[in-house]
Design an enzyme around this catalytic site. Structure first.
Site, PDB file in Angstrom:
ATOM      1  N   GLU A 163     -38.497  87.199-115.920  1.00 51.46           N
ATOM      2  CA  GLU A 163     -38.644  85.857-116.479  1.00 51.46           C
ATOM      3  C   GLU A 163     -39.657  85.012-115.715  1.00 51.46           C
ATOM      4  O   GLU A 163     -40.081  83.955-116.201  1.00 51.46           O
ATOM      5  CB  GLU A 163     -37.293  85.138-116.488  1.00 51.46           C
ATOM      6  CG  GLU A 163     -36.315  85.645-117.543  1.00 51.46           C
ATOM      7  CD  GLU A 163     -36.805  85.376-118.959  1.00 51.46           C
ATOM      8  OE1 GLU A 163     -37.538  84.398-119.170  1.00 51.46           O
ATOM      9  OE2 GLU A 163     -36.468  86.168-119.857  1.00 51.46           O
ATOM     10  N   GLU A 171     -26.583 104.996-107.474  1.00 55.73           N
ATOM     11  CA  GLU A 171     -26.181 103.975-106.502  1.00 55.73           C
ATOM     12  C   GLU A 171     -25.740 104.579-105.168  1.00 55.73           C
ATOM     13  O   GLU A 171     -25.658 103.875-104.159  1.00 55.73           O
ATOM     14  CB  GLU A 171     -25.079 103.089-107.059  1.00 55.73           C
ATOM     15  CG  GLU A 171     -23.704 103.702-107.128  1.00 55.73           C
ATOM     16  CD  GLU A 171     -22.639 102.641-107.384  1.00 55.73           C
ATOM     17  OE1 GLU A 171     -21.645 102.659-106.651  1.00 55.73           O
ATOM     18  OE2 GLU A 171     -22.811 101.802-108.292  1.00 55.73           O
TER      19      GLU A 171
END
Length: 308
Positions: A91, A122
């Site tokens: 953004e 992960e």
């Protein structure tokens, strides 16, 4: 004790894995009752984040200094935490007209992990190191390690590697963890408590992380000259809606009419900040560019320099 049993035992001590006593009856409720429970828990999040403003402020100062020296803001995380970092990073170019390389989101498992979990990512410590090497991490950069549990191996490994390279590291978590804290320069730990649905850290923990990341990026951009008053003065007018927003921002910043704003934007190659300075001061585009450059991109300072 085998590895799996050890992990089960470890989870007992992680705040985000606790069972919330306020929602033990949630499976007995109707839809409205379930939503009330969720909403009650959500209301706790902002106030808890508010207690961490001093630490968040320290993080902002680090990021601002890094930007001034050509450094980058790099988010690294896995699962929901990593996706929130990517969301904040992508953004920044349309909001602040910065390069897509200035704020980067790294997600364990790569781009595909935005849509589907990548098994084992992960837990892969080497993967984090490889991912940071791939973007040529340097000592100028700021790395923000995001992990609700504070224990994610991928994230802790990335944070440790970043510090080895001389980069400053900010930790954003929702559960106190000594190994996590040891690997960051600033530890932002929002202990929002057990989730409505046990272990579902996309809920309160994710909300807290989103608030913190919003603050880190937005405050850093504001302090780097990316706003005028509270206007998105560096918006990238890359589509019809954003162009309309750019016109409106010029009108708001200068109190000019629509035609004047459009003309200024055309002369400024759709650069909102430049167009606003031209209207406010009467400078042409070349003069306005020079004025902004001499004031490190701060519109307010450039306007004041012209005596306006």
């Amino acid at each position: 004790m085998n590895t799996q049993a050890k992990l089960v035992n470890e989870l007992k001590n992680i705040t985000t894995e606790g069972q919330n006593p306020n929602t033990l009856d949630i499976d007995l409720l109707d839809s409205l009752g379930v939503l009330k429970k969720i909403n009650t828990e959500d209301q706790k999040v902002a106030s808890i984040v508010g207690l961490l403003l001093p630490e968040i402020s320290q993080g902002v100062d680090l990021i601002v200094d890094a930007f001034a020296c050509g450094g980058r803001l790099i988010y690294i995380g896995a699962g929901t935490s990593g996706r929130l970092g990517v969301l904040d990073a992508v953004e920044c170019p349309p909001t602040f007209s910065v390069s897509s390389e200035q704020v980067i989101g790294i997600l364990a498992g790569g781009a595909g992990a935005m849509y589907k979990a990548v098994e084992g990512a992960e837990d892969n410590r080497q993967l984090a190191i490889d991912d940071l090497k791939a973007i040529n991490l340097s000592s100028k950069d700021i790395v923000v390690g995001i992990a609700a549990s504070g224990r994610t191996p991928y994230v802790i490994s990335g944070m440790a590697f970043a510090r080895e390279q001389g980069a400053k590291v900010i930790g954003v978590s929702c559960s106190a963890n000594s190994s996590y804290a040891q690997n960051c320069d600033i530890n932002i730990c929002a202990v929002v408590g057990a989730e409505v649905l046990t272990g579902s850290t996309r809920m309160k923990s994710g909300t807290a992380q989103k608030l913190i990341l919003n603050m880190l990026s937005t405050a850093s951009m504001i302090r780097s000259g990316k706003s005028y008053q509270n206007l998105m003065i560096d918006v990238n007018a890359s589509n019809k809606k954003l162009y309309a927003r750019a016109v409106r921002i010029v009108m708001q910043a200068t109190e000019c009419d629509f035609d004047t704003a459009e003309m200024a934007l055309a002369q400024a190659n759709n650069q909102t900040k430049l167009a606003s300075l031209m209207v406010l001061t009467g400078l042409d585009s070349t003069q306005a560019k020079a004025a902004l450059a001499s004031n490190k991109g701060f519109l307010r300072k450039a306007v004041e320099q012209q005596g306006c």
